[in-house]
Design an enzyme around this catalytic site. Structure first.
Site, mmCIF file in Angstrom:
data_model
loop_
_atom_site.group_PDB
_atom_site.id
_atom_site.type_symbol
_atom_site.label_atom_id
_atom_site.label_comp_id
_atom_site.label_asym_id
_atom_site.label_seq_id
_atom_site.Cartn_x
_atom_site.Cartn_y
_atom_site.Cartn_z
ATOM 1 N N THR A 32 40.471 51.615 53.465
ATOM 2 C CA THR A 32 41.767 52.300 53.557
ATOM 3 C C THR A 32 41.722 53.646 52.854
ATOM 4 O OG1 THR A 32 42.972 50.231 53.733
ATOM 5 C CG2 THR A 32 44.209 52.098 52.888
ATOM 6 N N TYR A 45 47.389 51.958 60.640
ATOM 7 C CA TYR A 45 46.363 52.980 60.407
ATOM 8 C C TYR A 45 45.001 52.366 60.696
ATOM 9 C CZ TYR A 45 45.240 50.440 56.152
ATOM 10 O OH TYR A 45 44.854 49.451 55.291
ATOM 11 N N THR A 111 39.314 47.483 50.201
ATOM 12 C CA THR A 111 39.706 46.554 49.137
ATOM 13 C C THR A 111 39.541 45.084 49.539
ATOM 14 O OG1 THR A 111 42.017 46.621 49.832
ATOM 15 C CG2 THR A 111 41.336 48.204 48.141
ATOM 16 N N ASP A 112 39.466 44.813 50.852
ATOM 17 C CA ASP A 112 39.433 43.401 51.288
ATOM 18 C C ASP A 112 38.240 42.640 50.717
ATOM 19 O OD1 ASP A 112 41.666 44.031 52.755
ATOM 20 O OD2 ASP A 112 40.728 43.818 54.728
ATOM 21 N N LYS A 184 41.204 40.464 44.556
ATOM 22 C CA LYS A 184 42.396 41.030 45.205
ATOM 23 C C LYS A 184 43.456 39.939 45.268
ATOM 24 C CE LYS A 184 43.828 43.706 49.250
ATOM 25 N NZ LYS A 184 43.460 44.314 50.531
ATOM 26 N N GLU A 305 37.449 14.782 39.038
ATOM 27 C CA GLU A 305 37.869 13.634 39.860
ATOM 28 C C GLU A 305 36.798 13.267 40.891
ATOM 29 O OE1 GLU A 305 42.120 13.276 41.132
ATOM 30 O OE2 GLU A 305 42.249 15.298 40.312
HETATM 31 N N1 ASP Z 1 41.127 46.467 55.432
HETATM 32 C C1 ASP Z 1 40.919 47.498 54.461
HETATM 33 C C2 ASP Z 1 39.483 47.386 53.992
HETATM 34 O O1 ASP Z 1 39.172 46.504 53.238
HETATM 35 C C3 ASP Z 1 41.892 47.375 53.345
HETATM 36 C C4 ASP Z 1 41.724 48.364 52.221
HETATM 37 O O2 ASP Z 1 40.764 49.082 52.098
HETATM 38 O O3 ASP Z 1 42.649 48.427 51.376
HETATM 39 O O4 ASP Z 1 38.668 48.172 54.400
#
Ligand code: ASP
Length: 348
Positions: A32, A45, A111-112, A184, A305
């Site tokens: 992103t 986007y 971020t994923d 995340k 368990e």
């Molecule tokens: N889908 C995006 C990615 O991981 C989300 C992000 O970058 O925030 O490339």
């Protein structure tokens, strides 16, 4: 006279060294942070459309503090992250830092899956120089895009002397997190990255870096793994547990050649009874099974368990499932000895 000339030369040399800017490489992979949409308020986007040069041009202030060099490793959404890009990235980071070409590296990333790449690099790169991962939750054309300030902060962390020896770090939203701990936690919020088991290790406020903690588990120079010795990773699947579950996914994973299974079990790593039996059969077929939890924090304890001794299961300590998968893949490049693999989970 000769003495005076020498003194001037020494002074000039000293001044040059004192003001020599560190060299920081920015390796871009997409996400992103490099995404764009059709307008500042558009929630749709596409990730990975902006190049590394444009990412750097959006933060001119970093050129005042460091010699910045950019390289494009890939330009993908990190949901497309794969072993090929991991190897390319890890080898390049390793080469830049061990050759002395770079004093620190910043990696822009979606971020994923940032936490998985961070932990992978943390385990395989052989340098104690700073390696900082950074991303954004708002694309580059969005109102209040968080990418540029995150990059500015990431460069400041990458050139900070106290960042040496801390392994791979994730810098987002003014916080510094250790690769092993960070995850995340929110699909859209800018404060999505947390370290639920141990907390952040530092903060960075408009470039002002402060560290409060050190990661204690083995990483980088002390890790058991070395990227120059790894050519491929074995298949390890994550299987999520739920009420009224069935054994089908476990059986399918074994049938399709998984060498390891991470079970994101319920609570303290508890599978549904039929899945539990299937996991036991998987062990008998030679698959290494690591019990983990779908909870999101806390330790998955051995013989809680579940009778791990009876089934031949291992436990993940407090790694989440996606990181346990990274560690198990790397462990399986070295051994299938379960005691040794369990030890790696307790030390890395
Ligand atoms: N889908 C995006 C990615 O991981 C989300 C992000 O970058 O925030 O490339």
């Amino acid at each position: 006279m000769r003495f005076a000339v020498k003194a001037v030369i020494f002074m000039l040399l000293g001044a040059t060294l004192a003001f020599a800017k560190p060299t920081i490489y920015i390796l871009a992979t997409g996400g992103t942070i490099a995404g764009s949409g059709s307008g500042a308020l558009d929630t749709s986007y596409t990730s990975g459309t902006v190049t590394v040069d444009k990412l750097i041009a959006a933060v001119p202030d970093i050129n005042k503090i460091a010699t910045i060099k950019g390289e494009q490793i890939s330009n993908i959404g990190s949901q497309e992250m794969n072993n090929e890009v991991w190897f390319k990235l890890a080898n390049r980071v390793n080469e830049l830092l061990t050759s002395g070409k770079a004093d620190g590296v910043v990696i822009t990333h979606g971020t994923d899956t940032m936490e998985e790449t961070a932990y992978f690099l943390n385990l395989v790169v052989k340098s104690d120089k700073p390696i900082v991962m950074v991303g954004a939750m708002r694309n580059s054309g969005s109102l209040s895009a968080d990418g540029p300030l995150n990059i500015f902060n990431a460069v400041n962390v990458a050139m900070n002397k106290e960042a040496v020896g801390k392994g791979v770090m994730v810098v987002m939203n003014d916080e510094i997190h250790a690769a092993r701990e960070v995850t995340k936690t929110n699909t859209t919020a800018v404060d999505t990255f947390k370290s639920p088991n141990s907390g952040k290790i530092g903060t960075v406020f408009y470039g002002n870096v402060k560290f409060y903690m050190n990661p204690t588990r083995k990483h980088t120079v002390n890790s058991a793994f070395d990227i120059t010795k790894i050519k491929e990773l074995p298949r390890v699947d994550i299987i999520y547990s739920h009420s009224n579950d069935n054994p089908d996914f476990v059986n399918l994973a074994v049938k399709n050649g998984a060498k390891g299974i991470i079970n994101a079990g319920m609570g303290n790593g508890n599978p549904f009874p039929s899945a539990l039996e299937a996991l036991g059969e998987a062990v008998k077929a030679g698959v290494v099974v690591v019990r983990d939890s779908r909870v999101g924090s806390g330790e998955t304890t051995l013989n809680g368990e579940v009778d791990d001794g009876k089934y031949g299961f291992l436990a993940s300590d407090n790694l989440n499932a996606q990181k346990a998968r990274v560690l198990l893949m790397l462990a399986l490049t070295q051994t299938t000895d379960k005691a040794k693999i369990q030890e790696l989970f307790l030390t890395h």
